[in-house]
Design a protein around this motif. Structure first.
Motif, PDB file in Angstrom:
ATOM      1  N   TYR A 196       0.808  -1.215   0.000  1.00  0.00           N
ATOM      2  CA  TYR A 196       0.000   0.000   0.000  1.00  0.00           C
ATOM      3  C   TYR A 196       0.846   1.273   0.000  1.00  0.00           C
ATOM      4  O   TYR A 196       0.401   2.315  -0.480  1.00  0.00           O
ATOM      5  CB  TYR A 196      -0.935   0.011   1.215  1.00  0.00           C
ATOM      6  CG  TYR A 196      -2.084  -0.962   1.093  1.00  0.00           C
ATOM      7  CD1 TYR A 196      -3.174  -0.701   0.272  1.00  0.00           C
ATOM      8  CD2 TYR A 196      -2.084  -2.157   1.813  1.00  0.00           C
ATOM      9  CE1 TYR A 196      -4.217  -1.590   0.157  1.00  0.00           C
ATOM     10  CE2 TYR A 196      -3.132  -3.056   1.708  1.00  0.00           C
ATOM     11  CZ  TYR A 196      -4.204  -2.767   0.880  1.00  0.00           C
ATOM     12  OH  TYR A 196      -5.243  -3.653   0.757  1.00  0.00           O
ATOM     13  N   ASN A 197       2.047   1.214   0.577  1.00  0.00           N
ATOM     14  CA  ASN A 197       2.878   2.427   0.601  1.00  0.00           C
ATOM     15  C   ASN A 197       3.860   2.482  -0.566  1.00  0.00           C
ATOM     16  O   ASN A 197       4.728   3.361  -0.610  1.00  0.00           O
ATOM     17  CB  ASN A 197       3.605   2.562   1.934  1.00  0.00           C
ATOM     18  CG  ASN A 197       4.513   1.386   2.241  1.00  0.00           C
ATOM     19  OD1 ASN A 197       4.679   0.483   1.405  1.00  0.00           O
ATOM     20  ND2 ASN A 197       5.098   1.385   3.434  1.00  0.00           N
ATOM     21  N   HIS A 198       3.754   1.517  -1.483  1.00  0.00           N
ATOM     22  CA  HIS A 198       4.498   1.535  -2.749  1.00  0.00           C
ATOM     23  C   HIS A 198       6.011   1.672  -2.542  1.00  0.00           C
ATOM     24  O   HIS A 198       6.680   2.432  -3.239  1.00  0.00           O
ATOM     25  CB  HIS A 198       3.992   2.677  -3.642  1.00  0.00           C
ATOM     26  CG  HIS A 198       2.519   2.639  -3.893  1.00  0.00           C
ATOM     27  ND1 HIS A 198       1.903   1.633  -4.626  1.00  0.00           N
ATOM     28  CD2 HIS A 198       1.519   3.465  -3.466  1.00  0.00           C
ATOM     29  CE1 HIS A 198       0.588   1.856  -4.663  1.00  0.00           C
ATOM     30  NE2 HIS A 198       0.340   2.954  -3.973  1.00  0.00           N
ATOM     31  N   ASN A 199       6.519   0.888  -1.594  1.00  0.00           N
ATOM     32  CA  ASN A 199       7.973   0.896  -1.379  1.00  0.00           C
ATOM     33  C   ASN A 199       8.650  -0.333  -1.980  1.00  0.00           C
ATOM     34  O   ASN A 199       9.827  -0.580  -1.745  1.00  0.00           O
ATOM     35  CB  ASN A 199       8.310   1.008   0.109  1.00  0.00           C
ATOM     36  CG  ASN A 199       7.878  -0.211   0.906  1.00  0.00           C
ATOM     37  OD1 ASN A 199       7.226  -1.125   0.366  1.00  0.00           O
ATOM     38  ND2 ASN A 199       8.202  -0.229   2.189  1.00  0.00           N
ATOM     39  N   GLY A 200       7.892  -1.101  -2.729  1.00  0.00           N
ATOM     40  CA  GLY A 200       8.464  -2.242  -3.433  1.00  0.00           C
ATOM     41  C   GLY A 200       8.298  -3.573  -2.745  1.00  0.00           C
ATOM     42  O   GLY A 200       8.630  -4.610  -3.325  1.00  0.00           O
ATOM     43  N   THR A 201       7.781  -3.584  -1.507  1.00  0.00           N
ATOM     44  CA  THR A 201       7.562  -4.839  -0.785  1.00  0.00           C
ATOM     45  C   THR A 201       6.187  -4.813  -0.125  1.00  0.00           C
ATOM     46  O   THR A 201       5.655  -3.751   0.206  1.00  0.00           O
ATOM     47  CB  THR A 201       8.632  -5.077   0.300  1.00  0.00           C
ATOM     48  OG1 THR A 201       8.571  -4.015   1.265  1.00  0.00           O
ATOM     49  CG2 THR A 201      10.025  -5.146  -0.308  1.00  0.00           C
ATOM     50  N   SER A 202       5.636  -6.008   0.071  1.00  0.00           N
ATOM     51  CA  SER A 202       4.371  -6.166   0.774  1.00  0.00           C
ATOM     52  C   SER A 202       4.637  -7.025   1.992  1.00  0.00           C
ATOM     53  O   SER A 202       5.004  -8.202   1.870  1.00  0.00           O
ATOM     54  CB  SER A 202       3.333  -6.838  -0.138  1.00  0.00           C
ATOM     55  OG  SER A 202       2.200  -7.250   0.611  1.00  0.00           O
ATOM     56  N   SER A 203       4.470  -6.443   3.189  1.00  0.00           N
ATOM     57  CA  SER A 203       4.846  -7.172   4.398  1.00  0.00           C
ATOM     58  C   SER A 203       3.938  -6.813   5.560  1.00  0.00           C
ATOM     59  O   SER A 203       3.652  -5.631   5.787  1.00  0.00           O
ATOM     60  CB  SER A 203       6.292  -6.852   4.782  1.00  0.00           C
ATOM     61  OG  SER A 203       6.601  -7.399   6.047  1.00  0.00           O
ATOM     62  N   TYR A 217       4.906  -6.811   8.429  1.00  0.00           N
ATOM     63  CA  TYR A 217       5.783  -6.100   9.354  1.00  0.00           C
ATOM     64  C   TYR A 217       5.987  -4.636   8.959  1.00  0.00           C
ATOM     65  O   TYR A 217       6.669  -3.895   9.668  1.00  0.00           O
ATOM     66  CB  TYR A 217       7.141  -6.795   9.434  1.00  0.00           C
ATOM     67  CG  TYR A 217       7.089  -8.148  10.106  1.00  0.00           C
ATOM     68  CD1 TYR A 217       6.844  -8.255  11.471  1.00  0.00           C
ATOM     69  CD2 TYR A 217       7.276  -9.313   9.377  1.00  0.00           C
ATOM     70  CE1 TYR A 217       6.783  -9.494  12.093  1.00  0.00           C
ATOM     71  CE2 TYR A 217       7.218 -10.555   9.990  1.00  0.00           C
ATOM     72  CZ  TYR A 217       6.981 -10.646  11.352  1.00  0.00           C
ATOM     73  OH  TYR A 217       6.924 -11.872  11.965  1.00  0.00           O
ATOM     74  N   ASP A 218       5.419  -4.232   7.838  1.00  0.00           N
ATOM     75  CA  ASP A 218       5.492  -2.842   7.395  1.00  0.00           C
ATOM     76  C   ASP A 218       4.182  -2.154   7.781  1.00  0.00           C
ATOM     77  O   ASP A 218       3.137  -2.437   7.188  1.00  0.00           O
ATOM     78  CB  ASP A 218       5.686  -2.792   5.877  1.00  0.00           C
ATOM     79  CG  ASP A 218       5.850  -1.375   5.351  1.00  0.00           C
ATOM     80  OD1 ASP A 218       5.474  -0.418   6.060  1.00  0.00           O
ATOM     81  OD2 ASP A 218       6.360  -1.229   4.224  1.00  0.00           O
ATOM     82  N   PRO A 219       4.186  -1.251   8.774  1.00  0.00           N
ATOM     83  CA  PRO A 219       2.932  -0.624   9.200  1.00  0.00           C
ATOM     84  C   PRO A 219       2.195   0.075   8.069  1.00  0.00           C
ATOM     85  O   PRO A 219       0.965   0.110   8.056  1.00  0.00           O
ATOM     86  CB  PRO A 219       3.384   0.373  10.274  1.00  0.00           C
ATOM     87  CG  PRO A 219       4.641  -0.215  10.823  1.00  0.00           C
ATOM     88  CD  PRO A 219       5.322  -0.851   9.642  1.00  0.00           C
ATOM     89  N   GLY A 220       2.937   0.624   7.099  1.00  0.00           N
ATOM     90  CA  GLY A 220       2.277   1.279   5.979  1.00  0.00           C
ATOM     91  C   GLY A 220       1.434   0.341   5.155  1.00  0.00           C
ATOM     92  O   GLY A 220       0.438   0.754   4.536  1.00  0.00           O
ATOM     93  N   ASP A 221       1.815  -0.912   5.108  1.00  0.00           N
ATOM     94  CA  ASP A 221       1.019  -1.936   4.430  1.00  0.00           C
ATOM     95  C   ASP A 221      -0.032  -2.520   5.369  1.00  0.00           C
ATOM     96  O   ASP A 221      -1.200  -2.682   5.008  1.00  0.00           O
ATOM     97  CB  ASP A 221       1.917  -3.072   3.927  1.00  0.00           C
ATOM     98  CG  ASP A 221       2.880  -2.626   2.847  1.00  0.00           C
ATOM     99  OD1 ASP A 221       2.634  -1.578   2.210  1.00  0.00           O
ATOM    100  OD2 ASP A 221       3.891  -3.317   2.653  1.00  0.00           O
TER     101      ASP A 221
END
Length: 295
Positions: A57-64, A66-70
């Motif tokens: 969702y935050n378009h940083n190249g990874t979907s995780s 553990y990434d709060p933006g996702d």
């Protein structure tokens, strides 16, 4: 957080935040393994659930997870879907209860477990989960400071009668039954209310779901052109002590006219006061009037 809490009318930013508080205490690296299926990240997604709801969702190249933006946006999308699922099953009689509580319970225990129980389970962790979130809501809700008006007003005016429309009467009568109960910021009953919590529960009693907070209630339903064309149950919004005409911070419900011909509303005013009736003429300046879509 605001984006996740604005994906659908049923879920607000405070709902998302209170759930994250319970799930992980805001720890983006949280990992829970009780011997069943591990849950990961700030919103505690399992691998299987993440496969369905996870996205970059935050378009940083990874979907995780553990990434709060996702993870937080994935949580918002999942919760909106769960509320819609709960509303459908309440309508068809397969579930009983508040759709948001049912959605929270399903987030914790899965939809199958809630369907099997016919609602939020009567005991156990899934039973406790919705109430644990609700107990955290005041911590994350934005206090509008109330109506910003001096104390005044009180009980049902002489000569007042309930509206003849059954749905309007259901909403208004519920609100009037709460007269005298204290204003508590973040409360939505049954023993205390804030302004928007009272509106939400009154209309829920009439079978209509409206958003929880004033900032969303100002967009609910349809606009009403002015005070002279109001109907009982309409929401009247004013700036309050901390809002503005563009972003009203306080709301009351129009109940109709008393025997004296004056227009009246019911409201939960501010800390230190109680649910009471106020003349509409004293409730100003009016920023918006909204009529929930009832049919």
């Amino acid at each position: 957080m605001r984006v996740a809490g604005a994906l659908c009318p049923s879920i607000g930013p405070a709902d998302i935040a209170a759930q994250l508080d319970l799930e992980s205490s805001w720890n983006p690296n949280a990992y829970t393994d009780t011997g069943a299926v591990p849950a990961k990240g700030i919103a505690q997604f399992t691998d299987a659930t993440w496969q369905t709801w996870g996205y970059d969702y935050n378009h940083n190249g990874t979907s995780s997870p553990y990434d709060p933006g996702d993870a937080i946006l994935a949580q918002g999308h999942l919760m909106c879907d769960l509320v819609a699922w709960a509303e459908t099953n309440v309508a068809n009689g397969r579930l009983v209860g508040d759709p948001l509580d049912l959605a929270w319970a399903a987030y914790f225990a899965g939809r199958g477990g809630i369907l099997a129980a016919g609602g939020v389970p009567a005991s156990g962790l899934a039973h406790d989960y919705p109430q644990q979130i609700r107990s955290r809501l005041p911590k994350y809700a934005v206090d509008t400071g109330g109506d910003g008006l001096p104390n005044g007003g009180g009980g049902i005016p002489p000569g007042y009668t309930l509206p003849s429309d059954a749905q309007q009467a259901a909403a208004v009568s519920f609100a009037l039954a709460q007269l005298g109960k204290p204003y508590v910021f973040g409360a939505a009953g049954p023993d205390s209310y804030d302004c928007s919590g009272l509106m939400m529960q009154a209309w829920a009693h009439a079978g209509v779901r409206i958003p929880r907070v004033t900032g969303d209630q100002v967009h609910t339903g349809v606009a009403v052109a002015g005070l002279d064309v109001m109907q009982p149950g309409d929401l009247i919004l004013i700036p309050g002590s901390n809002g503005s005409m563009q972003r009203p911070g306080h709301v009351g419900m129009y109940i109709g006219r008393g025997g004296d011909g004056q227009q009246y509303l019911v409201q939960a005013p501010h800390t230190g006061d109680v649910v009471k009736i106020t003349p509409v003429a004293n409730f100003k300046p009016v920023a918006a009037i909204r009529r929930p879509l009832t049919r």
